[in-house]
Design an enzyme around this catalytic site. Structure first.
Site, PDB file in Angstrom:
ATOM      1  CD  GLU A 283      -3.189   0.466   2.178  1.00 29.90           C
ATOM      2  OE1 GLU A 283      -4.023  -0.415   1.875  1.00 29.90           O
ATOM      3  OE2 GLU A 283      -3.184   1.017   3.285  1.00 29.90           O
ATOM      4  CG  HIS A 304       8.086 -29.636   0.530  1.00 34.42           C
ATOM      5  ND1 HIS A 304       8.638 -30.869   0.279  1.00 34.42           N
ATOM      6  CD2 HIS A 304       8.853 -29.078   1.504  1.00 34.42           C
ATOM      7  CE1 HIS A 304       9.678 -31.051   1.086  1.00 34.42           C
ATOM      8  NE2 HIS A 304       9.825 -29.991   1.830  1.00 34.42           N
ATOM      9  CE  LYS A 418     -12.206   2.139   1.782  1.00 28.73           C
ATOM     10  NZ  LYS A 418     -11.719   3.023   2.874  1.00 28.73           N
TER      11      LYS A 418
END
Lengths: 430, 430
Positions: A283, A304, A418
């Site tokens: 951010e 793995h 948003k």
């Protein structure tokens, strides 16, 4: 500062000359940050961690009250109002904190998704136990925490009425403005301030993180003292300053064409430290089509799964290892010479030793395969180590952001989502 | 097949002409895969999922025995011997499966790290409860599961002696060779076969995943039937085949310069589906310095951490959304008109609806910001949906690997780390 940085595995990827120039640049950036002359200087309140005083005393008192009154604390928050406290709880206590018998309340983190199944599970696990709520939101209008707050507030209210439930609700929010502050005034919730000069992702050592952590019995004084220690480190700005070293190296590797930084932890208890770190760096740096993409692995499990790609996929990777010198305990491989499992070469060896050998093997293999890497050593899983680590990362992140030429304290890109979200949800005015 | 794919959000990133050529190429790759004429054809046993027969019957019988005898099953495995079963358990049941009262044993996954704290916590949570062990390892020499097996085998043996404990140990291993098979013969463990023609990351629908899932009460018959349905899909190889569509689009985006594929789930219960997917694609494609780097986010939580980077960081990203149409339940936002929380516009709305709106908002915002994306729709969190999803991904992964020009069934890069690791651990011969 007990945290240590080792960048010897970037040799061969950046020359000594490059690194020295990068360090000089990082030192300049640190000066701008410290003097408040860089971009976003109005959001550097996290550089003055809380010390003695009424605010800390209020946190301690109310944490004690919650511990006495409740079997569980429902912590409502998302992003910076969620990841820091969860990272500290899992690191210092355990990712399975709730599963163990203990003297402190269970902690449930909600309001961090819109998943119906996740919230219903929390309701089922709470059952009819006494709980308190800590709702954390600067504005009070962010959708996820706001709807979760309704759900759990309505549960409390049905049990004991509006007035009594208000005594169980603790609001961490803006000092003056916003919907949640207004509600808190009206209903009489105990309040804690999200400081004006600290952005969400830098807020774990403010009341945002400190109240739930104090309730869980994490030593917040030790955490804060360690954070202050980082700001007072004698090497600040020097060649051997880990803050300078980390910021310089990762910035140089980005300029040299690396595009992904993988934080590689070797303890499941560090999973949310990695998640917190991703928000901090992603951010802060991910803007203007720039920045290292932050990813994480929890080894040895992920050796793995992601091991093949890291060893031999696109050479756009850099890696930062997190090593914990000493966990909360140890265990040795039992001696069982009677069995044909061909494992006697490890009899009596400790898991800690084997885990550290695995880390060393991985660093070497990845460097040889074209993945420059660094290592951060933490002495233990104490509250102090956590306080040091987050402060170290916050400083290095701000310095990195300045070196990248971005404001490490804003997040303009979050607004796009948003706006779309509010519009699709039918919020008035969108 | 009930799973659906939507790739409309890659418009503007790949032209219709490019996509049509990519589909043709994917069709060719699918033919090579299906006819067994591609690289690694000897590892395509996963294309024939188990149906009726003695092997399934043996799994069911022993799952019933474990359920009757034990309060917990300790599943020892790493990588492909771990991620698939955990992904299915969390998706079909819950990430908090152990926390709930139920008729089936708790499941503890161990042997997937060298963390002393993690293994000590499992020992503490087991307490003095009756437990059985399912140790899963093709060779028996992989370090992490081998040492964990010693720890839990020694616990059992101390409680009830070597002979009685052998009756509580279930080994999933090579049909003939290897250390674990030899031990099982000597001690008399009940055995299940890791098929020779199925690699670890493609093995969830073999006894590797099926035994622990059957113990947890997951409907493995439904899971296998759904997997078979994918192989019998009428659209196989056609333009509207989701397998072709996904492999074609992601391969095209890689060629167009994208370097990271983010799997974006909107349910915490899909976290380990994402981890499983990372191994599948990362280990299959990440070789010869090629391949999309696989990453994942769990939204909406991670929109508030990784959202900024995805919206506006380096434009090397592509995203694949996982949508679950209907979870295990739902919940609505309570009507609380008395409160000043400015949230009445959501009163009575369901979380499922809001979550789907958030997903749609994110797809739009990210596409607009330069991140091409696709969406996979799953009808629900049933065992059948899981069986379809993993089979869909396995097919699309093999096709993608062929389009990339790599063998999607080997993992040469893992050897480098293993060699270093054995050498640092002092294993004889290294």
């Amino acid at each position: 500062m007990r945290l240590k940085l080792d960048i010897s595995n970037i040799q061969g990827f950046l020359s000594d000359g490059q690194l020295s120039e990068l360090r000089r640049e990082a030192g300049e950036a640190l000066k701008r940050l410290s003097s408040g002359s860089g971009a976003g200087a109005e959001f550097t309140g996290w550089m003055r961690p809380l010390d003695k005083g009424p605010e800390l005393e209020l946190i301690r008192q109310n944490a004690g009250k919650i511990q006495k009154e409740s079997d569980a604390l429902v912590v409502i928050g998302i992003g910076g109002s969620y990841l820091g406290a969860r990272a500290a709880l899992e690191f210092v206590k355990s990712p399975l904190y709730n599963a163990f018998d203990k003297d402190t309340p269970d902690i449930f983190f909600v309001g961090n998704s819109m998943s119906p199944d996740a919230i219903n599970e929390t309701i089922a696990l709470l059952g009819d136990r006494d709980f308190s709520i800590n709702v954390i939101s600067k504005s009070g209008t962010t959708t996820e925490p706001a709807v979760a707050f309704r759900v759990f507030r309505s549960m409390l209210e049905k049990r004991c009425g509006r007035e009594a439930s208000a005594k169980r609700i603790y609001a961490t929010t803006d000092r003056e403005k916003g919907v949640l502050r207004a509600m808190a005034r009206q209903e009489g919730y105990q309040c804690f301030a999200v400081p004006d000069d600290v952005g969400g992702r830098y807020s774990v050592l403010t009341p945002v993180g400190l109240l739930p952590l104090a309730v869980a019995g994490v030593d917040i004084d030790e955490m804060l003292a360690a954070a202050r220690g980082v700001f007072e480190r004698p090497c600040a700005g020097d060649t051997d300053d880990p803050v300078i070293g980390y910021a310089a190296a990762r910035s140089g590797l980005y300029r040299a064409g690396k595009r992904v930084e993988i934080l590689a932890a070797f303890e499941p208890s560090l999973r949310f430290v990695c998640e917190w770190w991703k928000q901090l760096f992603g951010e802060s740096e991910g803007k203007n089509h720039k920045g290292l993409f932050p990813a994480s692995v929890i080894n040895t499990a992920d050796l793995h799964s992601m091991g093949q790609y890291i060893q031999d996929g696109e050479r756009i990777l850099t890696e930062t290892f997190l090593k914990v010198e000493k966990g909360h305990g140890d265990i040795t491989v039992p001696d069982m010479p009677d069995y044909a499992d061909e494992l006697d070469y490890l009899s009596g060896r400790s898991f800690t030793w084997a885990n550290h050998q695995a880390l060393a093997a991985t660093q070497t293999a990845h460097a040889a395969g074209g993945v420059p890497n660094m290592r951060i050593d933490l002495p233990d899983r104490s509250a102090g180590s956590f306080g040091e680590l987050v402060t170290f990362f916050e400083l290095a992140c701000a310095v990195s952001g300045y070196m990248l030429g971005v404001n490490p304290f804003d997040q303009p890109g979050v607004e796009e989502y948003k706006k779309n979200m509010f519009s699709l949800l039918g919020r008035p005015g969108y």
